[in-house]
Write an enzyme that holds these catalytic residues in place. Structure first.
Site: not given
Ligand SMILES: Cc1cc2nc3c(=O)[nH]c(=O)nc-3n(C[C@H](O)[C@H](O)[C@H](O)COP(=O)(O)O)c2cc1C
Length: 415
Positions: A132, A155, A181, A279, A303
């Site tokens: 990320s 981002y 994203t 994404k 997300h």
């Molecule tokens: C704590 C946390 C931080 C996240 N940070 C980002 C991020 O910086 N960029 C992004 O595109 N998605 C981010 N996501 C989303 C994840 O890439 C992903 O889409 C999501 O966690 C999938 O669901 P799951 O946790 O049930 O597997 C984040 C998710 C979590 C849980």
């Protein structure tokens, strides 16, 4: 990051003991759910809530999980395979299984140099780790830690000039794809983080921080490792115009301006001639727009239920989108709610070429560092292989809609 070299050195043996003790506890974990419980024991709630929680009333967060829980398998018995082939190729990279680590911000708050530690474990498992933008370890160090391909998720934090620096660095470091994203026009409404006082814990003075002393005293393993790692991280992959990294405290404001729009994709594609992954696709319309913008890989994702509450579960969105994209040259991936190899099989049978995981490996990292992530990936691999043997599928392409049934649709039809 705080310059407290003496404290960091003094705490080194404590962290080494944490690696040993919490690594041993993995022997009692058989599922990702067990790992999640270990995460809750080691990580103080004021830190852990950020990873566990979703947006607003967390309906979508729950629905992501429920959609998998309410899907049933229909096996074809009477066949047996010597080997089950879990390999595939995603955005030009061969992977040992159809599971990729998605971008999860702030992993370094869970474990020292968390992003690099996770990338090493994921790479050694033969698959891709996505870093990320909002991470605490330099992207060059994360790339160097992985023996496999890595993706960088972008981002537009800090605006176009700042993003261009990030793209340039990711290119030079050898990232194989850039992930855009699109579902973050503003940060999600994360009420857990407001209720638990994490904003005061980050920005407040000593007195406000002292409120968390009782909680921290119950999580000394986290506390000692956190200060061994230098305390609260900054964001070294967001280089502000003066060259300094973005401080952690600025994240809320900066996310307001971080959205990647379809207009941005044009200049981003010029700056990044390699693979682009889009994404955050929720609809067939956006899937087609991503394809028109030049993406050959898209991720159906909400997300992890952290952006707009009340959007459908990603498995349900996949049920709509995958059939419509079948005749295109776009690979459809999905994420949201994957907690077992059975879930991976369901997603693939529903039309995904591979899945991304978020919390499943973040929990593992927080519970036991590198050993945790290795264990979690091993579980997903073993469960997927087991499920495919049971379903009568020798390779990933054998999985299809005939192997799954959505119980909610059956109940609604009154069958
Ligand atoms: C704590 C946390 C931080 C996240 N940070 C980002 C991020 O910086 N960029 C992004 O595109 N998605 C981010 N996501 C989303 C994840 O890439 C992903 O889409 C999501 O966690 C999938 O669901 P799951 O946790 O049930 O597997 C984040 C998710 C979590 C849980």
């Amino acid at each position: 990051m705080a310059d407290n070299g003496i404290l960091q050195t003094l705490l080194k043996p404590f962290h080494a003991s944490t690696v040993r003790r919490w690594g041993k506890r993995l022997a009692h974990c058989f599922t990702i759910g067990d790992i999640e419980k270990l995460f809750a024991r080691r990580i103080p709630p004021v830190v852990g809530d950020y990873f566990v929680g979703g947006a607003s009333d967390e309906r979508t967060l729950r629905d992501n999980l429920a959609a998998f829980q309410q899907t049933r398998f229909l096996p074809n018995y009477g066949v047996s395979y010597d080997e089950i082939d879990l390999t595939t190729t995603i955005a030009g990279t061969d992977v040992s299984m159809p599971v990729i680590a998605g971008p999860v911000g702030s992993l370094r708050t869970l474990w020292p140099k968390g992003e690099a530690i996770a990338a090493k474990a994921v790479g050694e498992a033969g698959t891709i780790c996505t870093l990320s933008t909002l991470s605490g370890t330099r992207l060059e160090d994360v790339r160097a830690a992985s023996p496999h391909d890595c993706w960088f998720q972008l981002y537009l934090v800090g605006g176009k000039e700042v993003a261009m620096k990030g793209i340039e660095r990711a290119k030079n470091a050898g990232y194989s794809a850039l992930m855009l994203t699109i579902d973050t026009p503003v940060a999600g409404l994360r009420y857990r983080d407001k209720r638990n006082g994490s904003v005061e814990a980050i920005n407040g003075g000593l007195l406000q921080k002292m409120k968390f002393a009782p909680q921290m005293s119950m999580h000394l393993s986290w506390l000692t490792s956190h200060f061994h790692d230098g305390g609260l991280m900054d964001f070294p992959n967001v280089e502000l115009p003066g060259g300094q990294p973005m401080p952690y405290a600025d994240i809320g404001n900066q996310l307001q301006q971080s959205a990647v729009t379809w207009d941005d994709v044009a200049w981003i594609r010029e700056a990044w001639p390699g693979e682009i992954v889009v994404k955050g696709v929720h609809t067939v319309n956006d899937a087609r727009r991503a394809a028109d913008a030049g993406a050959k890989t898209i991720v159906v994702s909400n997300h992890g239920g952290r952006q707009l509450d009340r959007v459908p579960a990603t498995l349900d969105m996949l049920r709509d989108i995958a059939p419509q994209m079948r005749d295109s040259d776009v690979d459809v991936l999905m994420d949201g709610g994957i907690r077992s190899g059975g879930d991976v099989a369901i997603a693939l049978a529903t039309g995904a070429k591979a899945v991304l995981i978020g919390r499943s490996y973040a929990y593992a990292l927080g519970a036991a560092g590198e050993a945790g992530v290795t264990t979690a990936l091993g579980m997903l691999r073993a469960e997927l292989e087991h499920t495919m043997r049971q379903l009568g599928c020798g390779k990933l392409e054998d999985l299809n809609e005939s192997h799954v049934r959505d119980c909610r649709a059956i109940a609604a039809a009154g069958v």
